[in-house]
Design a protein around this motif. Structure first.
Motif, PDB file in Angstrom:
ATOM      1  N   PHE A 100      25.824 -13.195  27.254  1.00 47.96           N
ATOM      2  CA  PHE A 100      26.493 -13.427  25.966  1.00 47.96           C
ATOM      3  C   PHE A 100      26.681 -12.049  25.326  1.00 47.96           C
ATOM      4  O   PHE A 100      25.727 -11.430  24.872  1.00 47.96           O
ATOM      5  N   GLU A 104      31.965  -9.114  20.036  1.00 49.45           N
ATOM      6  CA  GLU A 104      32.929 -10.212  20.217  1.00 49.45           C
ATOM      7  C   GLU A 104      34.195  -9.714  20.919  1.00 49.45           C
ATOM      8  O   GLU A 104      34.814 -10.429  21.694  1.00 49.45           O
ATOM      9  N   SER A 107      33.383  -9.806  24.475  1.00 50.22           N
ATOM     10  CA  SER A 107      33.307 -11.208  24.886  1.00 50.22           C
ATOM     11  C   SER A 107      34.711 -11.777  25.115  1.00 50.22           C
ATOM     12  O   SER A 107      34.969 -12.464  26.099  1.00 50.22           O
ATOM     13  N   THR A 114      35.345 -16.523  22.156  1.00 54.48           N
ATOM     14  CA  THR A 114      34.774 -16.078  20.883  1.00 54.48           C
ATOM     15  C   THR A 114      33.277 -16.395  20.893  1.00 54.48           C
ATOM     16  O   THR A 114      32.804 -17.162  21.739  1.00 54.48           O
ATOM     17  N   HIS A 115      32.555 -15.832  19.939  1.00 55.87           N
ATOM     18  CA  HIS A 115      31.122 -16.145  19.832  1.00 55.87           C
ATOM     19  C   HIS A 115      30.898 -17.636  19.620  1.00 55.87           C
ATOM     20  O   HIS A 115      29.998 -18.231  20.200  1.00 55.87           O
ATOM     21  N   CYS A 164      22.107 -13.642  16.237  1.00 53.41           N
ATOM     22  CA  CYS A 164      22.554 -14.380  17.433  1.00 53.41           C
ATOM     23  C   CYS A 164      21.348 -14.898  18.201  1.00 53.41           C
ATOM     24  O   CYS A 164      21.330 -16.054  18.642  1.00 53.41           O
TER      25      CYS A 164
END
Ligand code: ZN
Length: 308
Positions: A100, A104, A107, A114-115, A164
């Protein structure tokens, strides 16, 4: 044997995915068997991603099934999503890591997510695992990649990483891992992040770190992690992989050098260093065009070297 620090070998995943040649399956099996015989007790042997994306790891299912037959070896694999996690569990992986990216931008660029979307995927993964019988349920870890900085975004705020981690643990994930994907990290930053996650999530929710040596800080960061009480360190035989940007620098921490560091200061890894160094020959023969790194292998063991 009592192990003080568990070294998780990631050469077959992080290493092989970053080099162009594809190692034949039989050579991967021989590597795993030899390193297991040298005392290694955890190996991340592949990634459950489509073969067209990573042809180097197309045989991950077969490699996981093989490794799971070795006595006392924890077989780990990467899975970017629920589909990969299903495959990993079906093939008998003991531990599955979902990466993860804390950036972002990274990512979106690498996983096209997206997160919020990754969080949803994690939720679905936990729901799937909750339905499995306990003896077939792998340990599920989410790796906080680019936690120390991102090649696209630059600095990654520590508060974001902690927030997170807290949300991920709240979803029912077993553990988070801290990952210096880009080799930006320093020991002070590592100390703040580890202590912060322990404070927010509990000490049992973070036991392992994944460090790169891109700027030569890998062992310094590893030593700080061990001093803090981290008990699992990722490393790669010959330091292969980990996307080395700097010529002459290994990408990943070199397993042999990390074993030397820990054993010579009295911390047991369970690994026979001379036997481990011999495993390099097998990898060199299978991948002649790939450069292996490592000071200990080059210099040899010091006279009078004693393992922990
Ligand atoms: Zn890595």
């Amino acid at each position: 044997m009592k192990i003080d620090v568990l070294i998780s070998e990631v050469g077959l995943r992080d290493g092989l995915q970053s080099v162009a040649p594809v190692m034949p399956t039989a050579d991967k099996k021989a590597w795993i068997a030899a390193q297991h015989a040298a005392g290694c007790r955890e190996m991340e042997v592949g990634s459950f991603v489509p073969a067209r994306l990573l042809p180097q790891l197309a045989d991950t299912a077969e490699v996981v099934r093989y490794a799971a037959g070795l006595e006392g070896l924890c077989v780990a694999a990467l899975a970017p999503n629920l589909r990969g996690l299903r495959d990993a569990a079906a093939n008998g992986a003991h531990k599955v890591t979902l990466p993860f990216s804390m950036s972002e931008t990274h990512s979106l660029k690498n996983l096209n997510r997206t997160h919020a979307q990754v969080m949803e995927e994690i939720r679905a993964c936990v729901a799937f695992l909750d339905e499995l019988p306990a003896n077939r349920r792998p340990q599920f870890e989410v790796s906080l990649s680019t936690a120390f900085g991102c090649t696209l975004e630059g600095p990654v705020p520590e508060g974001r990483v902690l927030a997170c981690a807290e949300r991920i643990i709240g979803l029912g994930v077993d553990e988070v891992g801290l990952s210096d994907t880009t080799g930006y990290g320093n020991p002070g930053q590592l100390k703040r992040l580890v202590r912060g996650i322990w404070r927010e999530c509990g000490k049992d929710k973070l036991s392992g770190v994944h460090l790169h040596n891109t700027r030569g800080q890998g062992l310094a960061n590893a030593l700080m992690a061990v001093e803090l009480g981290i008990t699992t360190l990722d490393a790669s035989l010959g330091g292969i992989g980990g996307c080395p940007f700097a010529p002459g620098a290994s990408g990943n921490i070199v397993t042999e050098d990390l074993v030397f560091l820990l054993e010579s200061m009295g911390l047991s890894t369970g690994i026979d260093l001379a036997a481990l160094i011999e495993v390099r020959e097998l990898v060199e023969a299978a991948l002649p065009e790939v450069e292996l790194f490592g000071f200990t292998a080059d210099a040899g063991l010091p006279i009078g070297y004693r393992a922990a």
